[in-house]
Design an enzyme around this catalytic site. Structure first.
Site, PDB file in Angstrom:
ATOM      1  N   ASP A  29    -126.323  33.587  30.807  1.00  0.00           N
ATOM      2  CA  ASP A  29    -126.521  34.511  29.685  1.00  0.00           C
ATOM      3  C   ASP A  29    -127.194  33.824  28.492  1.00  0.00           C
ATOM      4  OD1 ASP A  29    -126.400  36.896  28.348  1.00  0.00           O
ATOM      5  OD2 ASP A  29    -124.340  36.642  27.671  1.00  0.00           O
ATOM      6  N   ARG A  33    -131.846  36.041  23.759  1.00  0.00           N
ATOM      7  CA  ARG A  33    -131.665  35.499  22.401  1.00  0.00           C
ATOM      8  C   ARG A  33    -132.433  34.205  22.211  1.00  0.00           C
ATOM      9  NH1 ARG A  33    -125.437  35.707  22.764  1.00  0.00           N
ATOM     10  NH2 ARG A  33    -126.003  36.341  24.875  1.00  0.00           N
ATOM     11  N   ASN A  77    -128.205  45.900  35.030  1.00  0.00           N
ATOM     12  CA  ASN A  77    -129.445  45.384  34.427  1.00  0.00           C
ATOM     13  C   ASN A  77    -130.655  46.304  34.627  1.00  0.00           C
ATOM     14  OD1 ASN A  77    -128.661  41.851  35.007  1.00  0.00           O
ATOM     15  ND2 ASN A  77    -128.362  43.113  33.168  1.00  0.00           N
TER      16      ASN A  77
HETATM   17  C1  FPP Z   1    -128.928  37.279  30.998  1.00  0.00           C
HETATM   18  O1  FPP Z   1    -129.487  36.932  29.740  1.00  0.00           O
HETATM   19  C2  FPP Z   1    -129.877  36.961  32.063  1.00  0.00           C
HETATM   20  C3  FPP Z   1    -130.352  37.838  32.994  1.00  0.00           C
HETATM   21  C4  FPP Z   1    -129.929  39.256  33.040  1.00  0.00           C
HETATM   22  C5  FPP Z   1    -131.368  37.437  33.997  1.00  0.00           C
HETATM   23  C6  FPP Z   1    -131.132  36.101  34.634  1.00  0.00           C
HETATM   24  C7  FPP Z   1    -132.312  35.785  35.427  1.00  0.00           C
HETATM   25  C8  FPP Z   1    -132.899  34.572  35.523  1.00  0.00           C
HETATM   26  C9  FPP Z   1    -132.369  33.356  34.892  1.00  0.00           C
HETATM   27  C10 FPP Z   1    -134.194  34.404  36.259  1.00  0.00           C
HETATM   28  C11 FPP Z   1    -134.230  34.753  37.702  1.00  0.00           C
HETATM   29  C12 FPP Z   1    -133.231  34.074  38.543  1.00  0.00           C
HETATM   30  C13 FPP Z   1    -133.473  33.296  39.612  1.00  0.00           C
HETATM   31  C14 FPP Z   1    -132.336  33.063  40.526  1.00  0.00           C
HETATM   32  C15 FPP Z   1    -134.761  32.636  39.911  1.00  0.00           C
HETATM   33  P1  FPP Z   1    -129.844  38.095  28.694  1.00  0.00           P
HETATM   34  O2  FPP Z   1    -131.227  38.532  28.956  1.00  0.00           O
HETATM   35  O3  FPP Z   1    -128.803  39.158  28.782  1.00  0.00           O
HETATM   36  O4  FPP Z   1    -129.749  37.334  27.340  1.00  0.00           O
HETATM   37  P2  FPP Z   1    -129.325  37.971  25.916  1.00  0.00           P
HETATM   38  O5  FPP Z   1    -127.854  38.308  26.032  1.00  0.00           O
HETATM   39  O6  FPP Z   1    -129.564  36.841  24.975  1.00  0.00           O
HETATM   40  O7  FPP Z   1    -130.203  39.150  25.689  1.00  0.00           O
END
Ligand code: FPP
Length: 249
Positions: A29, A33, A77
């Site tokens: 996570d 941000r 998501n």
């Molecule tokens: C959460 O951060 C992250 C995600 C929903 C996506 C995670 C995906 C990856 C790291 C890339 C693809 C994965 C692989 C296995 C290659 P957020 O976007 O919710 O962050 P925020 O809370 O700061 O908005």
């Protein structure tokens, strides 16, 4: 503006192998941000997040973790802007294509957990190829949770049990925790001992809902793209200090 990457922290005493968790769950996570703090589009955060995912996977294997589960895309998501969803799916494509070349070098078995039918056919094909070409590996198991939701997983399990009851193959009295566990995507795997959530949020967000009943949580105030192996060492040291009682004394 904060530095682009976090400075290295002081090395932490390694945890003795017998105090390490067998299975670690990771909620990656803070990508959005991280990007926003740098005036970058959210997708850029996912690009760096995917790099960190690779680094932490390799590190887990190196230090002797048996199972690691990363939350890459949840059933919720899909509510994100299409551009962001496409960017995450493209990162997965790139990762899978690259991994299919690199798998030989690593003793990691890759598995996917989650509902596959909603994913693009080419991604599903790459996932199947990744699973097939690593099926013989006897090192660490890497679970990638894709279109995964803990509640959705339970709905699937309940439906499949109900079908067996309806067909007369199973009596309702025989439904127990073990039988439910066997219908989950993680069937046959140990429950996560440790769940990590960086980014300063304190919630589970539908991750491994059933399996996390007795997990230890470590919440770290670090955005995922800034997450370093030293941060994992710190979480492992914290886990090693915990006294797990599983309801006993
Ligand atoms: C959460 O951060 C992250 C995600 C929903 C996506 C995670 C995906 C990856 C790291 C890339 C693809 C994965 C692989 C296995 C290659 P957020 O976007 O919710 O962050 P925020 O809370 O700061 O908005």
């Amino acid at each position: 503006m904060p530095p682009f990457f976090k400075k290295k922290t002081k090395p932490i005493q390694p945890v003795e192998p017998e105090r390490l968790p067998r299975h670690i769950g990771v909620i990656m996570d803070g990508n959005g941000r991280w990007a926003k703090n740098r005036g970058l589009p959210r997708q850029a955060g996912h690009v760096y997040g995917a790099k960190v995912f690779r680094t932490i996977t390799k590190y887990c294997e190196k230090i002797g973790i048996n199972y690691v589960t990363f939350y890459a895309f949840s059933t919720e998501n899909w509510k994100r802007p299409q551009q962001e969803i496409d960017a995450i799916m493209d990162l997965l494509r790139d990762y899978l294509k690259e991994s299919l070349r690199d798998f030989k070098k690593e003793n990691i078995r890759t598995l996917f957990i989650g509902e596959r039918s909603a994913l693009a056919p080419d991604i599903r094909e790459l996932m199947e190829e990744a699973e097939a070409s690593t099926a013989h590996k006897d090192g660490m198991v890497l679970n990638i949770a894709l279109n995964y939701g803990g509640r959705d997983e339970l709905v699937h399990a309940v439906r499949s049990l109900a079908e067996d009851v309806k067909a007369g193959r199973l009596s309702p009295d025989d439904i127990d925790e073990e039988r439910i566990g066997r219908r989950l995507y993680t069937a046959g795997q140990p429950d996560p001992d440790l769940i990590l959530r960086p980014s300063g949020e304190y919630r589970l967000s539908n991750f491994l809902t059933w399996q996390s009943a007795y997990s230890e949580y470590v919440f770290q105030d670090i955005l995922w793209p800034d997450y370093r192996t030293e941060d994992l060492d710190a979480a492992l040291a914290e886990y090693a200090r915990r006294n797990r009682r599983f309801g006993g004394i």
